[in-house]
Design a protein around this motif. Structure first.
Motif, PDB file in Angstrom:
ATOM      1  N   TRP A 211      -6.187 109.093  85.659  1.00 26.05           N
ATOM      2  CA  TRP A 211      -6.160 110.195  84.621  1.00 26.05           C
ATOM      3  C   TRP A 211      -6.358 111.312  84.930  1.00 26.05           C
ATOM      4  CZ3 TRP A 211      -3.520 111.613  80.643  1.00 26.05           C
ATOM      5  CH2 TRP A 211      -4.060 112.609  79.962  1.00 26.05           C
ATOM      6  N   PRO A 212      -7.466 111.701  85.771  1.00 25.53           N
ATOM      7  CA  PRO A 212      -7.691 112.981  86.234  1.00 25.53           C
ATOM      8  C   PRO A 212      -6.741 113.766  86.965  1.00 25.53           C
ATOM      9  CG  PRO A 212      -9.771 111.521  86.476  1.00 25.53           C
ATOM     10  CD  PRO A 212      -8.632 110.793  86.192  1.00 25.53           C
ATOM     11  N   ASP A 213      -5.920 113.145  87.535  1.00 26.50           N
ATOM     12  CA  ASP A 213      -4.700 113.636  88.363  1.00 26.50           C
ATOM     13  C   ASP A 213      -3.599 113.952  87.427  1.00 26.50           C
ATOM     14  OD1 ASP A 213      -6.149 113.610  90.894  1.00 26.50           O
ATOM     15  OD2 ASP A 213      -5.856 111.648  91.065  1.00 26.50           O
ATOM     16  N   PHE A 214      -3.650 113.443  86.290  1.00 29.70           N
ATOM     17  CA  PHE A 214      -2.066 113.413  85.430  1.00 29.70           C
ATOM     18  C   PHE A 214      -2.218 114.929  85.121  1.00 29.70           C
ATOM     19  CE2 PHE A 214       0.522 112.555  81.865  1.00 29.70           C
ATOM     20  CZ  PHE A 214       1.137 111.527  82.408  1.00 29.70           C
ATOM     21  N   ASP A 215      -1.148 115.623  85.073  1.00 34.86           N
ATOM     22  CA  ASP A 215      -0.933 116.959  84.748  1.00 34.86           C
ATOM     23  C   ASP A 215       0.623 117.198  84.006  1.00 34.86           C
ATOM     24  OD1 ASP A 215       0.881 116.708  86.638  1.00 34.86           O
ATOM     25  OD2 ASP A 215      -0.265 118.038  88.150  1.00 34.86           O
TER      26      ASP A 215
END
Length: 236
Positions: A211-215
């Protein structure tokens, strides 16, 4: 029926992988949750730019209470930070904030902040940002069943008249468009008690991306995949 390149009206995301993201970087779990908040900002902005009418994010499940107390405290603190830092943007961008789930189990000050944020955006007419807080789909459906059973016992409704439309009208998501696309990040392939009724005919997409790499680019790829699928809703 083909999606024909159309943008889904309603996208829901199970935001998973904050802990693994932090672990991969030898950071505490709270660092992953902080990075996850940044991802929320990126994705909500991208969703608005793409014309997605409603975005529902699974932020805190009814099962998350089983986590260590310090992690729960960190998550609650991050909710406060997000509301303080992002509410004005939601107001300015004409976004309506919706909450699904029983968030009143949270501390009084956080409940007050959430209530204020919902009230501040209630007159907005643009995209909807729905956040699932202390939400569990099984509890949602059980509550609806109890409500109908009690109403039938009082003679207010005929049990034989209960149908899918009545249940739809009682769901937490009753004022949202039908769910078109449900995404889960981090490589896990399950729904984890999220929007079980609503996902009956939604397209499901599971991605390895944490999730933290989702953009915005990742969201655009998911929407492109959705647009290539054939949606028949039980027909040919």
């Amino acid at each position: 029926m083909a999606a024909g390149g159309a943008v889904p009206r309603h996208v829901a995301i199970i935001m998973d992988g904050n802990g693994r993201w932090a672990k991969n970087r030898f950071l505490p779990r709270v660092a992953g949750h902080k990075a996850g908040i940044d991802a929320v900002r990126r994705v909500t902005r991208a969703a608005r730019a793409m014309g997605i009418e409603a975005l529902t994010l699974y932020a805190f499940s009814s099962e998350n209470w089983r986590r260590p107390e310090d992690e729960i405290s960190d998550l609650m603190a991050l909710m406060r930070v997000f509301i303080r830092s992002d509410l004005e943007e939601l107001v300015r961008e004409n976004v309506r904030l919706r909450i699904i789930g029983d968030y009143r189990r949270f501390s009084d000050d956080l409940v007050e902040m959430i209530d204020n944020a919902v009230a501040r955006t209630s007159v907005n007419t643009g995209a909807i940002l729905a956040v699932a807080l202390n939400y569990g789909s099984q509890a949602e459906l059980a509550s609806i069943a109890r409500h109908f059973a009690e109403a039938a016992q009082r003679g207010e409704i005929d049990p034989a008249a209960i149908d899918a439309n009545m249940i739809e009208a009682a769901l937490d998501t009753r004022d949202l468009p039908p769910l078109d696309l449900l995404i889960r990040t981090s490589g896990e392939v399950r729904l984890s008690n999220f929007l079980l009724w609503q996902a009956a005919y939604a397209e499901l997409l599971f991605t390895e991306t944490l999730w933290p790499d989702f953009d915005g680019d990742t969201l655009a790829e998911a929407v492109a995949t959705f647009s290539q699928r054939q949606r028949r809703f039980g027909g040919l």
